[in-house]
Enzyme design. Structure first.
Site, PDB file in Angstrom:
ATOM      1  N   SER A  72       0.743  -1.190  -0.065  1.00 13.96           N
ATOM      2  CA  SER A  72      -0.051  -0.097   0.191  1.00 13.96           C
ATOM      3  C   SER A  72       0.883   1.146  -0.104  1.00 13.96           C
ATOM      4  O   SER A  72       0.307   2.332  -0.589  1.00 13.96           O
ATOM      5  CB  SER A  72      -0.845   0.003   1.215  1.00 13.96           C
ATOM      6  OG  SER A  72      -0.079  -0.104   2.310  1.00 13.96           O
ATOM      7  N   ASP A 222      -4.994   6.792  10.014  1.00 16.29           N
ATOM      8  CA  ASP A 222      -4.336   5.320  10.869  1.00 16.29           C
ATOM      9  C   ASP A 222      -2.879   5.392  11.295  1.00 16.29           C
ATOM     10  O   ASP A 222      -2.516   4.348  11.964  1.00 16.29           O
ATOM     11  CB  ASP A 222      -4.535   4.309   9.595  1.00 16.29           C
ATOM     12  CG  ASP A 222      -3.722   4.506   8.267  1.00 16.29           C
ATOM     13  OD1 ASP A 222      -2.749   5.291   8.453  1.00 16.29           O
ATOM     14  OD2 ASP A 222      -3.832   3.817   7.358  1.00 16.29           O
ATOM     15  N   HIS A 225      -0.138   5.124   6.954  1.00 17.66           N
ATOM     16  CA  HIS A 225       0.309   5.259   5.472  1.00 17.66           C
ATOM     17  C   HIS A 225       0.432   6.961   5.444  1.00 17.66           C
ATOM     18  O   HIS A 225      -0.365   7.609   5.984  1.00 17.66           O
ATOM     19  CB  HIS A 225      -1.130   4.991   4.515  1.00 17.66           C
ATOM     20  CG  HIS A 225      -1.381   3.584   4.645  1.00 17.66           C
ATOM     21  ND1 HIS A 225      -2.217   2.995   5.538  1.00 17.66           N
ATOM     22  CD2 HIS A 225      -1.050   2.682   3.990  1.00 17.66           C
ATOM     23  CE1 HIS A 225      -2.325   1.726   5.323  1.00 17.66           C
ATOM     24  NE2 HIS A 225      -1.450   1.461   4.359  1.00 17.66           N
TER      25      HIS A 225
END
Length: 247
Positions: A72, A222, A225
């Site tokens: 990601s 979060d 990221h």
């Protein structure tokens, strides 16, 4: 006489209905085949574009390729525009210098080293890579995957790339874990990347998230990221190692 006349009227009515039915059927079939032929032509044109254009590019272009293979972080999770992820920023830097390189972003959110190992053959058979940047392992660490498994999967990916093209230059991105995973686990995890780089004579980005990891203002909600601003720093971390390779 009346029966005969009624019979004749019935036959005439049936004939009229049959003519109307046949006309309607012919009209329906004409419309159906007209639409079908249009769709067929479209599909043929689309297939032609998808199949032939990549072949043209690979045959006629001398542009070299930098393939980012990761999770990601590479995919640009949570960003409004994937071009704001660090691979896209690297492409912008390359373009600003008029260098003949094209960046391919092969990041998949949630990818582990096992997932990367399972798809690497398909990726490298369908996309030539002059420079291969391997960014995997973080999700293994966050899930507590046995460290030996992570090490072996990364080695398998490196081997697959070099078997496909021994001339490919590989860059390995180092990763670190938050301390809540346990001191022994996090310490050994950190050593996987420099050890593999040394063993395989690869270039190493010591820590992809240097100056970003753990800094709330540079990460999304979060805490994992990076934001678009954080990705700019990731791009700098990568560029510091990549620049001497392509200039």
């Amino acid at each position: 006489m009346i029966k005969l006349k009624n019979k004749q009227l019935l036959l005439n009515a049936k004939g009229s209905y049959l003519k109307v039915f046949l006309k309607f059927s012919y009209l329906f079939l004409f419309v159906l085949f007209s639409c079908g032929n249009g769709d067929t032509t479209k599909k043929k044109d689309t297939t032609k574009t998808n199949v032939e254009e990549p072949t043209k590019t690979s045959e006629n272009s001398t542009t070299k390729t930098i393939l980012f293979f990761g999770d990601s972080l590479t995919a640009g999770y949570g960003l409004k525009d994937v071009n704001d992820a660090y691979p896209g920023l690297i492409q912008q830097k390359i373009d600003s210098l008029s260098l003949d390189y094209t960046v391919i972003n092969s990041g998949v959110s949630g990818e582990t080293t096992a997932g990367g190992k399972s798809r690497i053959d398909w990726v490298i058979k369908n996309q030539k890579a002059d420079i291969f940047i391997l960014e995997l392992g973080a999700n293994d660490g966050l899930r507590g995957v046995p460290l030996q498994e992570t090490r072996e999967n990364l080695q398998a990916i490196i081997d697959a790339v070099l078997v496909q093209n021994p001339a490919t230059k590989i860059v390995l991105t180092g990763m670190q874990l938050p301390p809540n995973m346990g001191i022994d686990y996090t310490t050994e995890f950190k050593t996987i990347f420099p050890e593999l780089a040394k063993k395989n004579q690869l270039l190493l980005i010591p820590f992809l998230l240097e100056n970003v990891g753990g800094i709330p203002s540079l990460n999304q909600g979060d805490g994992i990221h990076p934001t678009a601003e954080g990705h700019q720093i990731l791009a700098k971390n990568v560029w510091d190692v990549l620049k001497p390779m392509i200039l």
